[in-house]
Design a protein around this motif. Structure first.
Motif, PDB file in Angstrom:
ATOM      1  N   ARG A 111      51.416  48.190  44.138  1.00  0.00           N
ATOM      2  CA  ARG A 111      51.163  48.485  42.080  1.00  0.00           C
ATOM      3  C   ARG A 111      49.610  47.702  42.509  1.00  0.00           C
ATOM      4  O   ARG A 111      49.962  46.643  42.966  1.00  0.00           O
ATOM      5  N   LEU A 112      49.366  47.909  41.384  1.00  0.00           N
ATOM      6  CA  LEU A 112      48.775  47.110  40.104  1.00  0.00           C
ATOM      7  C   LEU A 112      48.681  46.743  39.180  1.00  0.00           C
ATOM      8  O   LEU A 112      50.290  46.647  38.584  1.00  0.00           O
ATOM      9  N   VAL A 113      48.090  45.724  38.993  1.00  0.00           N
ATOM     10  CA  VAL A 113      47.901  44.491  38.061  1.00  0.00           C
ATOM     11  C   VAL A 113      47.338  44.816  37.098  1.00  0.00           C
ATOM     12  O   VAL A 113      46.011  44.440  37.682  1.00  0.00           O
ATOM     13  N   PRO A 114      46.424  45.300  36.027  1.00  0.00           N
ATOM     14  CA  PRO A 114      45.512  45.783  36.031  1.00  0.00           C
ATOM     15  C   PRO A 114      45.056  44.418  34.776  1.00  0.00           C
ATOM     16  O   PRO A 114      43.866  44.077  35.231  1.00  0.00           O
ATOM     17  N   GLU A 115      45.339  43.694  34.492  1.00  0.00           N
ATOM     18  CA  GLU A 115      45.371  42.041  33.938  1.00  0.00           C
ATOM     19  C   GLU A 115      44.142  41.165  35.269  1.00  0.00           C
ATOM     20  O   GLU A 115      43.548  40.173  34.998  1.00  0.00           O
ATOM     21  N   ILE A 116      44.887  41.268  36.352  1.00  0.00           N
ATOM     22  CA  ILE A 116      44.328  40.758  37.210  1.00  0.00           C
ATOM     23  C   ILE A 116      43.836  41.276  38.373  1.00  0.00           C
ATOM     24  O   ILE A 116      44.397  42.675  38.850  1.00  0.00           O
ATOM     25  N   ASN A 117      42.276  40.975  38.430  1.00  0.00           N
ATOM     26  CA  ASN A 117      41.984  41.536  39.627  1.00  0.00           C
ATOM     27  C   ASN A 117      42.183  41.410  41.247  1.00  0.00           C
ATOM     28  O   ASN A 117      41.140  39.923  42.138  1.00  0.00           O
ATOM     29  N   ILE A 118      43.411  41.718  41.839  1.00  0.00           N
ATOM     30  CA  ILE A 118      43.864  40.789  42.844  1.00  0.00           C
ATOM     31  C   ILE A 118      43.317  42.209  44.130  1.00  0.00           C
ATOM     32  O   ILE A 118      43.796  42.998  43.828  1.00  0.00           O
ATOM     33  N   ALA A 119      43.472  41.813  45.278  1.00  0.00           N
ATOM     34  CA  ALA A 119      42.978  42.667  46.532  1.00  0.00           C
ATOM     35  C   ALA A 119      44.000  43.759  46.525  1.00  0.00           C
ATOM     36  O   ALA A 119      45.647  43.059  46.351  1.00  0.00           O
ATOM     37  N   SER A 120      44.667  44.994  46.424  1.00  0.00           N
ATOM     38  CA  SER A 120      45.821  45.542  46.298  1.00  0.00           C
ATOM     39  C   SER A 120      45.544  47.105  47.080  1.00  0.00           C
ATOM     40  O   SER A 120      44.657  47.841  46.925  1.00  0.00           O
TER      41      SER A 120
ATOM     42  N   LYS B 118      36.049  45.951  48.771  1.00  0.00           N
ATOM     43  CA  LYS B 118      36.512  46.426  47.795  1.00  0.00           C
ATOM     44  C   LYS B 118      37.646  45.387  47.365  1.00  0.00           C
ATOM     45  O   LYS B 118      38.374  44.518  48.409  1.00  0.00           O
ATOM     46  N   ASN B 119      38.433  46.254  45.849  1.00  0.00           N
ATOM     47  CA  ASN B 119      39.432  45.482  45.695  1.00  0.00           C
ATOM     48  C   ASN B 119      40.980  46.280  46.099  1.00  0.00           C
ATOM     49  O   ASN B 119      42.043  45.613  46.095  1.00  0.00           O
ATOM     50  N   ILE B 120      40.731  47.284  45.766  1.00  0.00           N
ATOM     51  CA  ILE B 120      41.482  48.887  45.552  1.00  0.00           C
ATOM     52  C   ILE B 120      41.881  49.440  47.437  1.00  0.00           C
ATOM     53  O   ILE B 120      40.129  50.408  47.089  1.00  0.00           O
TER      54      ILE B 120
ATOM     55  N   TYR C 105      50.078  34.780  38.639  1.00  0.00           N
ATOM     56  CA  TYR C 105      49.395  35.300  39.415  1.00  0.00           C
ATOM     57  C   TYR C 105      47.618  34.851  39.060  1.00  0.00           C
ATOM     58  O   TYR C 105      47.528  34.285  40.120  1.00  0.00           O
ATOM     59  N   LYS C 106      47.690  34.828  37.730  1.00  0.00           N
ATOM     60  CA  LYS C 106      46.393  33.993  37.638  1.00  0.00           C
ATOM     61  C   LYS C 106      46.200  32.638  38.106  1.00  0.00           C
ATOM     62  O   LYS C 106      44.908  31.992  38.266  1.00  0.00           O
ATOM     63  N   GLN C 107      47.634  31.883  38.198  1.00  0.00           N
ATOM     64  CA  GLN C 107      47.518  29.917  37.694  1.00  0.00           C
ATOM     65  C   GLN C 107      47.217  30.031  39.999  1.00  0.00           C
ATOM     66  O   GLN C 107      46.129  29.671  40.639  1.00  0.00           O
ATOM     67  N   LEU C 108      47.480  31.426  40.712  1.00  0.00           N
ATOM     68  CA  LEU C 108      47.405  31.155  41.702  1.00  0.00           C
ATOM     69  C   LEU C 108      46.389  31.993  42.376  1.00  0.00           C
ATOM     70  O   LEU C 108      45.691  30.910  43.224  1.00  0.00           O
ATOM     71  N   GLN C 109      45.439  32.553  42.280  1.00  0.00           N
ATOM     72  CA  GLN C 109      44.377  32.656  41.787  1.00  0.00           C
ATOM     73  C   GLN C 109      43.395  31.850  41.257  1.00  0.00           C
ATOM     74  O   GLN C 109      42.492  31.722  42.939  1.00  0.00           O
ATOM     75  N   SER C 110      43.893  30.942  40.379  1.00  0.00           N
ATOM     76  CA  SER C 110      42.442  30.573  39.733  1.00  0.00           C
ATOM     77  C   SER C 110      42.304  28.808  41.204  1.00  0.00           C
ATOM     78  O   SER C 110      41.777  28.138  41.360  1.00  0.00           O
ATOM     79  N   SER C 111      43.735  28.502  41.649  1.00  0.00           N
ATOM     80  CA  SER C 111      43.300  27.502  42.960  1.00  0.00           C
ATOM     81  C   SER C 111      43.397  28.579  43.961  1.00  0.00           C
ATOM     82  O   SER C 111      43.297  27.829  44.994  1.00  0.00           O
ATOM     83  N   LYS C 112      42.684  29.512  44.315  1.00  0.00           N
ATOM     84  CA  LYS C 112      42.391  30.241  45.656  1.00  0.00           C
ATOM     85  C   LYS C 112      43.601  30.526  46.660  1.00  0.00           C
ATOM     86  O   LYS C 112      43.204  29.810  47.806  1.00  0.00           O
ATOM     87  N   PHE C 113      44.194  30.328  46.109  1.00  0.00           N
ATOM     88  CA  PHE C 113      45.791  30.286  47.082  1.00  0.00           C
ATOM     89  C   PHE C 113      45.865  32.195  47.612  1.00  0.00           C
ATOM     90  O   PHE C 113      45.673  32.811  46.178  1.00  0.00           O
TER      91      PHE C 113
END
Length: 334
Positions: free
Chosen positions: A149-158, A319-321, A134-142
């Protein structure tokens, strides 16, 4: 048969190839009505099919998104997919649906497959166990959006239901109807699945709020194929629960199977409320009281958020959530 080309369409319509290209890319605001009609007729008569792959390489877009659901057996998942498809179809996007079966290995394979197919973005019901990916996708701006569901370790719109409130509404409905011994049954939460954890938490908070005893034997979170056995144990207690909250549609189905097998009546022997307004709720005898998720609105927002990201317009989002309020559908099972 010879493949019909854009040049063939242009020659048939008596226009230039670039004019046909503009038409196919919907850049025809200032195109003469007669010219548009000629191109439409040529495409229809020649049965021309645009080369989607070639166009996607040119415009750097496949007009396709991926949707990875955790478990396609959930009616909630299919309703969300339908809502996403409606929005995407309206805007000229296609979707590829994948079922991860709550399996992080399958989820990883599907993410990699969709990425290799150059989809423009992905909506995922995440297992929560592929954090590095997930972090790789986010860092590549994908472009990526999480659903349900939430994944607390990563800040992705949920996008999620207000799960604690859903349980609280159900508990309050039970209390209003005179029940005090209230249980909850949901499918297994051992993988830290957000809705299941939050619904159990909401149940506990509501029971505390109304000063009702929380009996540990009334709270069960197990695999679907173990639910009926746990219900048998629960209803064999010296003081069994009078009412049961089904934490999701799969749990509700297992409860109804058990009730039929044990020849119990609803709500005479046991009162039932289900979270998820299943399609058969008003057809069941008696009609089932449910807590409805606004699935169309949730799926629509997921699609719009993702398409905003694809267009590079998500920097204005506040916001993201995003939480949606549940709705009680009062019928006859409580």
């Amino acid at each position: 048969m010879k493949k019909v080309t854009m040049l063939d369409v242009a020659n048939h319509a008596g226009v230039s190839k670039s004019t046909v290209s503009q038409y196919l890319n919907k850049r025809y605001d200032y195109m003469a009505v007669e010219t548009k009609s000629k191109i439409e007729e040529a495409i229809d008569e020649l049965q021309y099919q645009p080369n989607i792959i070639a166009r996607s390489l040119k415009v750097k877009s496949t007009k396709t998104i991926g949707v990875i659901v955790a478990n396609i057996l959930h009616e909630f998942s299919t309703q969300i997919i339908r809502a996403i498809e409606d929005v995407c179809h309206e805007l000229g996007f296609h979707i590829i649906v994948c079922n991860a079966d709550e399996n992080p290995v399958k989820e990883e394979k599907y993410i990699n497959m969709l990425y290799a197919k150059q989809v423009d973005g992905i909506i995922i019901f995440p297992t929560g166990e592929n954090i590095d990916l997930y972090k790789q996708l986010q860092s590549s701006k994908f472009p990526i959006v999480f659903m349900d569901r939430l994944v607390p370790e990563i800040n992705i719109a949920s996008i999620l239901l207000d799960n604690e409130n859903a349980s609280a509404v159900a508990v309050e409905e039970f209390i209003t109807n005179g029940y005090s011994r209230i249980g909850i049954v949901t499918t297994s939460a051992f993988k830290n699945v957000t809705p299941r954890l939050e619904r159990i938490s909401g149940y506990k908070k509501a029971m505390q709020k109304y000063d009702l005893s929380m009996v540990s034997d009334y709270i069960r979170s197990v695999e679907s194929d173990s639910i009926q056995l746990e219900l048998k144990k629960m209803l064999s207690l010296p003081e069994p629960p009078q009412a049961i909250l089904a934490g999701n549609d799969l749990a509700l189905i297992e409860i109804l199977k058990f009730v039929k097998k044990a020849k119990l009546s609803i709500p005479g022997d046991i009162s039932v409320i289900g979270i998820d307004d299943v399609s058969f709720a008003d057809l069941y005898n008696p009609p089932l009281t449910t807590i409805k998720q606004p699935t169309f609105e949730m799926g629509k927002m997921a699609a719009e958020l993702l398409l905003n990201k694809i267009d590079g317009a998500d920097n204005v989002l506040p916001k993201n959530i995003y939480r949606f309020r549940p709705k009680l559908i009062r019928r006859s099972s409580c």
